[in-house]
Structure formats: C-alpha cells, structure tokens
Design a protein around this motif. Structure first.
Motif, PDB file in Angstrom:
ATOM      1  N   ALA A  47      -1.150 -11.886 -18.007  1.00  0.00           N
ATOM      2  CA  ALA A  47      -2.407 -12.575 -17.728  1.00  0.00           C
ATOM      3  C   ALA A  47      -2.466 -12.809 -16.220  1.00  0.00           C
ATOM      4  N   PRO A  48      -2.602 -11.719 -15.448  1.00  0.00           N
ATOM      5  CA  PRO A  48      -2.493 -11.837 -13.995  1.00  0.00           C
ATOM      6  C   PRO A  48      -3.602 -12.676 -13.371  1.00  0.00           C
ATOM      7  N   GLN A  49      -3.228 -13.403 -12.323  1.00  0.00           N
ATOM      8  CA  GLN A  49      -4.207 -14.145 -11.542  1.00  0.00           C
ATOM      9  C   GLN A  49      -5.176 -13.143 -10.912  1.00  0.00           C
ATOM     10  N   PRO A  50      -6.430 -13.528 -10.712  1.00  0.00           N
ATOM     11  CA  PRO A  50      -7.414 -12.600 -10.147  1.00  0.00           C
ATOM     12  C   PRO A  50      -6.990 -11.974  -8.817  1.00  0.00           C
ATOM     13  N   LEU A  51      -6.261 -12.719  -7.989  1.00  0.00           N
ATOM     14  CA  LEU A  51      -5.835 -12.176  -6.695  1.00  0.00           C
ATOM     15  C   LEU A  51      -4.916 -10.969  -6.841  1.00  0.00           C
ATOM     16  N   GLN A  52      -4.295 -10.804  -7.995  1.00  0.00           N
ATOM     17  CA  GLN A  52      -3.373  -9.675  -8.190  1.00  0.00           C
ATOM     18  C   GLN A  52      -4.123  -8.341  -8.236  1.00  0.00           C
ATOM     19  N   THR A  53      -5.349  -8.341  -8.724  1.00  0.00           N
ATOM     20  CA  THR A  53      -6.144  -7.104  -8.720  1.00  0.00           C
ATOM     21  C   THR A  53      -6.383  -6.649  -7.285  1.00  0.00           C
ATOM     22  N   ASP A  54      -6.688  -7.582  -6.400  1.00  0.00           N
ATOM     23  CA  ASP A  54      -6.852  -7.249  -4.982  1.00  0.00           C
ATOM     24  C   ASP A  54      -5.548  -6.720  -4.394  1.00  0.00           C
ATOM     25  N   ALA A  55      -4.431  -7.293  -4.827  1.00  0.00           N
ATOM     26  CA  ALA A  55      -3.123  -6.835  -4.331  1.00  0.00           C
ATOM     27  C   ALA A  55      -2.850  -5.398  -4.770  1.00  0.00           C
ATOM     28  N   VAL A  56      -3.239  -5.052  -6.002  1.00  0.00           N
ATOM     29  CA  VAL A  56      -3.060  -3.675  -6.475  1.00  0.00           C
ATOM     30  C   VAL A  56      -3.889  -2.728  -5.612  1.00  0.00           C
ATOM     31  N   HIS A  57      -5.150  -3.072  -5.369  1.00  0.00           N
ATOM     32  CA  HIS A  57      -6.005  -2.204  -4.551  1.00  0.00           C
ATOM     33  C   HIS A  57      -5.466  -2.064  -3.123  1.00  0.00           C
ATOM     34  N   ALA A  58      -4.970  -3.144  -2.542  1.00  0.00           N
ATOM     35  CA  ALA A  58      -4.419  -3.076  -1.182  1.00  0.00           C
ATOM     36  C   ALA A  58      -3.199  -2.157  -1.131  1.00  0.00           C
ATOM     37  N   MET A  59      -2.336  -2.246  -2.139  1.00  0.00           N
ATOM     38  CA  MET A  59      -1.168  -1.370  -2.212  1.00  0.00           C
ATOM     39  C   MET A  59      -1.607   0.079  -2.388  1.00  0.00           C
ATOM     40  N   LEU A  60      -2.577   0.311  -3.277  1.00  0.00           N
ATOM     41  CA  LEU A  60      -3.049   1.675  -3.518  1.00  0.00           C
ATOM     42  C   LEU A  60      -3.749   2.262  -2.295  1.00  0.00           C
ATOM     43  N   ASP A  61      -4.476   1.437  -1.545  1.00  0.00           N
ATOM     44  CA  ASP A  61      -5.101   1.921  -0.310  1.00  0.00           C
ATOM     45  C   ASP A  61      -4.041   2.539   0.606  1.00  0.00           C
ATOM     46  N   GLN A  62      -2.957   1.818   0.812  1.00  0.00           N
ATOM     47  CA  GLN A  62      -1.888   2.323   1.677  1.00  0.00           C
ATOM     48  C   GLN A  62      -1.196   3.526   1.055  1.00  0.00           C
ATOM     49  N   LEU A  63      -0.908   3.454  -0.226  1.00  0.00           N
ATOM     50  CA  LEU A  63      -0.186   4.527  -0.903  1.00  0.00           C
ATOM     51  C   LEU A  63      -0.962   5.844  -0.846  1.00  0.00           C
ATOM     52  N   ILE A  64      -2.239   5.791  -1.096  1.00  0.00           N
ATOM     53  CA  ILE A  64      -3.053   7.005  -1.077  1.00  0.00           C
ATOM     54  C   ILE A  64      -3.129   7.570   0.334  1.00  0.00           C
ATOM     55  N   ALA A  65      -3.312   6.697   1.313  1.00  0.00           N
ATOM     56  CA  ALA A  65      -3.370   7.155   2.705  1.00  0.00           C
ATOM     57  C   ALA A  65      -2.054   7.810   3.120  1.00  0.00           C
ATOM     58  N   TRP A  66      -0.950   7.197   2.785  1.00  0.00           N
ATOM     59  CA  TRP A  66       0.359   7.739   3.172  1.00  0.00           C
ATOM     60  C   TRP A  66       0.681   9.017   2.393  1.00  0.00           C
ATOM     61  N   SER A  67       0.329   9.059   1.125  1.00  0.00           N
ATOM     62  CA  SER A  67       0.569  10.278   0.336  1.00  0.00           C
ATOM     63  C   SER A  67      -0.186  11.454   0.947  1.00  0.00           C
ATOM     64  N   SER A  68      -1.411  11.200   1.374  1.00  0.00           N
ATOM     65  CA  SER A  68      -2.208  12.250   2.018  1.00  0.00           C
ATOM     66  C   SER A  68      -1.641  12.620   3.380  1.00  0.00           C
ATOM     67  N   ALA A  69      -1.244  11.631   4.155  1.00  0.00           N
ATOM     68  CA  ALA A  69      -0.722  11.886   5.504  1.00  0.00           C
ATOM     69  C   ALA A  69       0.579  12.691   5.475  1.00  0.00           C
ATOM     70  N   LEU A  70       1.367  12.529   4.440  1.00  0.00           N
ATOM     71  CA  LEU A  70       2.651  13.236   4.341  1.00  0.00           C
ATOM     72  C   LEU A  70       2.509  14.649   3.772  1.00  0.00           C
ATOM     73  N   ALA A  71       1.331  15.010   3.303  1.00  0.00           N
ATOM     74  CA  ALA A  71       1.119  16.323   2.680  1.00  0.00           C
ATOM     75  C   ALA A  71       1.562  17.487   3.567  1.00  0.00           C
ATOM     76  N   PRO A  72       1.295  17.494   4.873  1.00  0.00           N
ATOM     77  CA  PRO A  72       1.746  18.629   5.693  1.00  0.00           C
ATOM     78  C   PRO A  72       3.269  18.812   5.697  1.00  0.00           C
ATOM     79  N   LEU A  73       4.011  17.738   5.567  1.00  0.00           N
ATOM     80  CA  LEU A  73       5.476  17.851   5.512  1.00  0.00           C
ATOM     81  C   LEU A  73       5.934  18.498   4.208  1.00  0.00           C
ATOM     82  N   ARG A  74       5.192  18.233   3.126  1.00  0.00           N
ATOM     83  CA  ARG A  74       5.551  18.811   1.825  1.00  0.00           C
ATOM     84  C   ARG A  74       5.201  20.288   1.753  1.00  0.00           C
ATOM     85  N   THR A  75       4.197  20.723   2.462  1.00  0.00           N
ATOM     86  CA  THR A  75       3.762  22.123   2.396  1.00  0.00           C
ATOM     87  C   THR A  75       4.369  22.983   3.499  1.00  0.00           C
ATOM     88  N   LYS A  76       5.128  22.376   4.390  1.00  0.00           N
ATOM     89  CA  LYS A  76       5.721  23.068   5.524  1.00  0.00           C
ATOM     90  C   LYS A  76       6.517  24.309   5.119  1.00  0.00           C
TER      91      LYS A  76
END
Length: 192
Positions: free
Chosen positions: A161-190
């Motif tokens: 029964a998460p507090q409402p602020l936890q949904t924002d925390a998930v989105h903030a984590m995912l914002d960074q995760l998606i950006a970093w996953s995309s930024a690292l793509a050239p290293l994976r395809t090298k």
C-alpha cells in the motif's frame, strides 16, 4: 537490443514463499507500462530456477556448459537495462539475486540498473550492496531509487500500500534508467 526504445527487465529478486517482491515488482511494472519511452518485462527468478552457481569456468569466458545458464544468459543479454526489486535480508540483498548476477558477466556489461528495495529500512542496505556488485559486472547504476518501508508502505507488513510519493520515486528512477540505458547503447554495439 539497442532499438530506439530501450528494453528494460523488472527483475523480482526474491523467491521465498510468502514474498512481497512479486507484488512490488508488479506495481513497478504497472507504473512503467504507462510510459512510452521504453518497453518493460517482468522477469521472475522463480521461473529461472537457477541452482547455486555450477559452471566450472568463470562467466567472463562465456563458455557455459549448462542449459539453464545458456537460457539465463540469453534472457539477460536481451535487455538494455534492469530494475532490480530486492528485499533486504540481514543488511543485504537476497542470495538468489546475488547468485543470478554471479552466473554471468559479459551479458550485464555496459547497461544500466535502477533499484526498488523493500524492508524495515526501505531496502537501502540491500541496494547499497547491489551497487557494488553491479559495478563489478560493469553496470552503471542510477542515483534515484525507490525505498519501500514495511512500516509505511505495507499493511500488516505484507500487503503493498505504497504512499503516493513512491509513484513519483518510481518515475524519477525510470527517467534516469531509460536515459542511461540509451546513452550506453553505443558501448554495447561497439563490437557488433
């Protein structure tokens, strides 16, 4: 892999009977699925059913002998990033999650990870241990994390029964995760 939209695995890092990790991961997956900037899958370590590490050679050689290792390698290799949903057991992560990470090496390299922890201290110590483990397998970890307290985000310590602020925390984590996953793509395809 490395499409325009990163592919992210939400990994359930607990297999014990009565675990709350499944409901936590499903909650994270529901939130993530409302986004259109990445594709998300649930990966349950119960379904993977790895024994304790039983490969004779180091994982960095990628000379796997066992079918379960080959299947796990293909699963992990298919993602650009990961959300690890971890309980905190005795100030650390679960043995089953650590074991699953230890099976592989190259398949983890040059990807990104975010964390959702749960426990009496919000899983913070488990997450800190996972950060060190991820560094060794060359996974970049994002700063934002989600820490669910058994006292404040669960009813009777078992029903999420998460507090409402936890949904924002998930989105903030995912914002960074998606950006970093995309930024690292050239290293994976090298090497391709």
């Amino acid at each position: 892999m490395s499409q325009s939209k990163p592919k992210i695995a939400v990994i359930i890092g607990a297999t014990r009977p009565g675990r709350v990790g499944g409901s936590v991961a499903e909650w994270v997956h529901r939130i993530a699925s409302t986004r259109d900037d990445a594709a998300f899958d649930l990966v349950d370590l119960r379904d993977v059913s790895l024994p304790f590490l039983d490969e004779a050679l180091p994982p960095s050689l990628q000379q796997y002998e066992n079918e379960h290792t080959k299947q796990w390698a293909a699963t992990v290799d298919g993602y650009d990033g990961y959300v690890f949903v971890t309980p905190e057991y005795n100030h650390s992560t679960s043995a089953v999650l650590k074991n699953a990470i230890d099976f592989l090496y190259t398949e983890w390299n040059n990807k990104a990870a975010g964390f959702v922890g749960y426990g009496s201290a919000g899983g913070s110590r488990a997450i800190e241990h996972l950060r060190h483990i991820m560094a060794e397998v060359q996974v970049a970890t994002v700063r934002n994390q989600v820490m669910l307290s058994l006292f404040n985000d669960f009813e009777d310590f078992t029903t999420l029964a998460p507090q409402p602020l936890q949904t924002d925390a998930v989105h903030a984590m995912l914002d960074q995760l998606i950006a970093w996953s995309s930024a690292l793509a050239p290293l994976r395809t090298k090497g391709e």
